[in-house]
Every structure is written in structure tokens, then in C-alpha cells.
Design an enzyme around this catalytic site. Sequence first.
Site, short mmCIF file in Angstrom:
data_model
loop_
_atom_site.label_atom_id
_atom_site.label_comp_id
_atom_site.label_asym_id
_atom_site.label_seq_id
_atom_site.Cartn_x
_atom_site.Cartn_y
_atom_site.Cartn_z
CB THR A 70 -0.88 0.29 1.29
OG1 THR A 70 -1.15 -1.12 1.67
CG2 THR A 70 -1.93 0.88 1.29
CG HIS A 129 -6.26 -1.75 4.24
ND1 HIS A 129 -5.29 -2.06 3.27
CD2 HIS A 129 -5.78 -1.19 5.33
CE1 HIS A 129 -4.35 -1.73 3.77
NE2 HIS A 129 -4.33 -1.14 4.94
NE ARG A 149 4.94 -8.49 -0.46
CZ ARG A 149 5.59 -8.12 0.35
NH1 ARG A 149 5.00 -7.18 1.62
NH2 ARG A 149 6.85 -8.33 0.48
P1 A3P Z 1 8.05 -6.46 3.79
O1 A3P Z 1 7.50 -6.48 5.35
O2 A3P Z 1 7.85 -7.57 3.05
O3 A3P Z 1 9.23 -5.58 3.68
P2 A3P Z 1 1.80 -1.81 3.28
O4 A3P Z 1 2.57 -0.75 2.61
O5 A3P Z 1 0.50 -2.47 2.37
O6 A3P Z 1 1.71 -2.00 4.69
O7 A3P Z 1 3.01 -3.06 2.91
C1 A3P Z 1 4.20 -3.18 3.66
C2 A3P Z 1 5.30 -3.81 2.66
O8 A3P Z 1 5.70 -2.97 1.67
C3 A3P Z 1 6.49 -4.25 3.47
O9 A3P Z 1 6.89 -5.50 3.19
C4 A3P Z 1 7.26 -2.87 3.09
O10 A3P Z 1 8.72 -3.04 3.24
C5 A3P Z 1 6.93 -2.86 1.61
N1 A3P Z 1 7.23 -1.67 1.13
C6 A3P Z 1 7.24 -0.61 1.61
N2 A3P Z 1 7.52 0.61 0.58
C7 A3P Z 1 8.00 -0.19 -0.19
C8 A3P Z 1 8.51 0.41 -1.67
N3 A3P Z 1 8.77 1.83 -1.80
N4 A3P Z 1 8.68 -0.46 -2.58
C9 A3P Z 1 8.65 -1.65 -2.08
N5 A3P Z 1 8.07 -2.21 -1.25
C10 A3P Z 1 7.76 -1.52 0.01
#
Ligand code: A3P
Length: 323
Positions: A70, A129, A149
Site C-alpha cells: 500500500t 483496505h 501480493r
Molecule cells: P516487507 O515487510 O516484506 O518488507 P503496506 O504498505 O501495504 O503496509 O505493505 C508493507 C510492505 O511493503 C512491507 O513489506 C514494506 O517493506 C514494503 N514496502 C514499503 N515501501 C515499499 C516500496 N517503496 N517499494 C517496495 N516495497 C515497499
Amino acid sequence: DIERDEQIYNSYEELTSQLPINHDWPLFSLQHYQSFWIPARFVPACMAIQSHFNPRPSDILLVTNPKSGTTWLKALSFATLHRRSFSLSDHPLLTNTPHQCLPYLEHLFSHRTFPNLNVLPSPTIFATHLPLSLLPQSALRCRIVYLCRDPKDTFVSMYHFVDRSMGSFAEHTSTTQGLDLSKTFQMFSQGTSAFGPFWDHMLGYWKESLRSPEMVLFFRYEEMMEDPVSRLSRLAQFMGCPFSMEEERDGVVEDIVKLCSFDNLREFEVNKDNKGSFEGKLPASSFFRKGKVGDWVNYLSMEMAEKLDAITKEKLHGSGLTF
Ligand code: A3P
């Protein structure tokens, strides 16, 4: 009319109090509302969204299961839609978290008064969400971007997120000494997780994307990681702000991909915050962990992985969606 809004929110709370509740999910209690497990504190907001969210057809809705990327999708879409308003050297993403740039509907509708969203510039991007079946019919008038994912990586990401956030946020003090992986896995597998069942959430939007591909763009975290430039071009086109040939030639797409990359964003002070001062106290840093595909191998036993794969296969069977 603030008083009338207040009364309506009181009636939502009254309804909420009658729903089944699960206190075992770490971080916050979940309530079973219309076949999904919604964090209890968002259920009244969810009812408010169902009755009063009335987006304009020009608006854009970003939807995800939690921990599906997200934060990344918010950064990319915000930077793309507003690329003519900000220079890269003085960009809002340098001093605001992606979540501050693009709020969640669940938060916008949590203030016990209905927000007047139609005064915001058009188009406005909202994030949520909520599963499709919980959105009002009017939400189908605007374009929806859904990011999903791999279930194993999402679970591992969620496990760490919950574990890291518990110290600052837990509603249940008894869960502050580290999170039990197998117990959390058990619940997730059975569909009891925030905004879960996880698979039903994906399937709702997947089916809608097949029915109306012009209204629902279905993305996967893994394909965005593999080819962010082409995915971002597709996103821009879908949002109605395609990159021009000049922009492509000048590397604007690459610049936005770089601005929003994991390695870049996580280094900004605002995203390093550990104190839990944002988003109802969730630390900004907990949204940036590893940002890798396939990290589940470091945490799940083969047995757990096989179990999750089997559930995924069974749940998605016949839908055309696979992992
Ligand atoms: P991981 O815990 O596997 O590292 P959300 O934003 O939906 O809460 O999801 C968080 C996940 O997205 C985390 O995964 C986080 O590290 C990853 N994430 C956050 N920023 C990101 C980015 N700019 N590019 C790729 N993944 C990212």
C-alpha cells in the site's frame, strides 16, 4: 449538521457493539461484519463509508490487503498524478509519509462527522483496505487500482509489522512480549486477520477486474518489483494522466520510480520515525522493512508454506488467479 452526524455515528456504534468480536488478533480486536474481519475501531467508519461515501467518477480508489505494498502504491500514484505540481528536489514525499499524502477512507470517516470530500480537487485519490463487497455501489463509478501480493510474503510482512508495532500500539497489553508466529499463522490461515479472509478480499477485486477491466486495474507486488517502469506507465494511463512521449524520453517515469523506491523512501527522516507518532500511533518506520519478493523462505517452515499454498490453491481454484 454536526449533531445529526453525531447521532448517526452513535447508531453505528450501537450496531457495532452487537457484532461478533475476536480479541485474539494481536494489535487490535476484530469484528465480523458482512463476512469480513474488520478492526473493531474501524467498523463504525466502515458503516459510514457504506452510507455516505459518494466519490466522483473522476476519483481514484487504491485498494489493498494490508501489507501488500500500500505504502508504495500510494507514493507512486500520488507522485504520478501530481507530477506537474512538484519538483523532485522539493517533493511532498521528502517530508511526508505516503500515508500522510494519501489518507485512508477508514480514517477520513473516523471523526464522527461525515467529511465533504467532493470539495477536494478532482481527481482525488483515496486509499482503503475495505473489501469490494463492503464498498457502496457508488464506489464502482470510479476507477479502482487493486494491488495484491503473494500470500506467504504478505503473511510474513504482516507478522513483522504487527510484532514491531505492538509496543507502541497494542490494544491488548498482554501481547507486548513478542508475537507467536504459529498462532498468528493459524489465525491468518483460517481467514481471521485484519480485513480478512485474505483470499476473499483478493477474489472480490479480481473478479471485478475481469468483469470491468476499464474500471478495475489489478496489480501484483511481484510484477511491480520486476518491471516498475512499465507498470507505472500502465498505472498513469489508467489514472487518466498518461506519460507523454516527451516525459518518457526525459526519464520522468524512471524518476518517479526512483523517488518511490524502497531504498529511497526509507531513508527520509519522516519514514524513519520509530515513535509511533503517526496513523493512530503506528510507527512510520514499520511500513518499511525489507521490500523483497520471497522473503517468506527466511521465516516459514516448509510445512507452513505448503499449507498456505494449499489454501491459496483451493480458495482461488477456478478463478484464473494464481500465485
Ligand atoms: P516487507 O515487510 O516484506 O518488507 P503496506 O504498505 O501495504 O503496509 O505493505 C508493507 C510492505 O511493503 C512491507 O513489506 C514494506 O517493506 C514494503 N514496502 C514499503 N515501501 C515499499 C516500496 N517503496 N517499494 C517496495 N516495497 C515497499
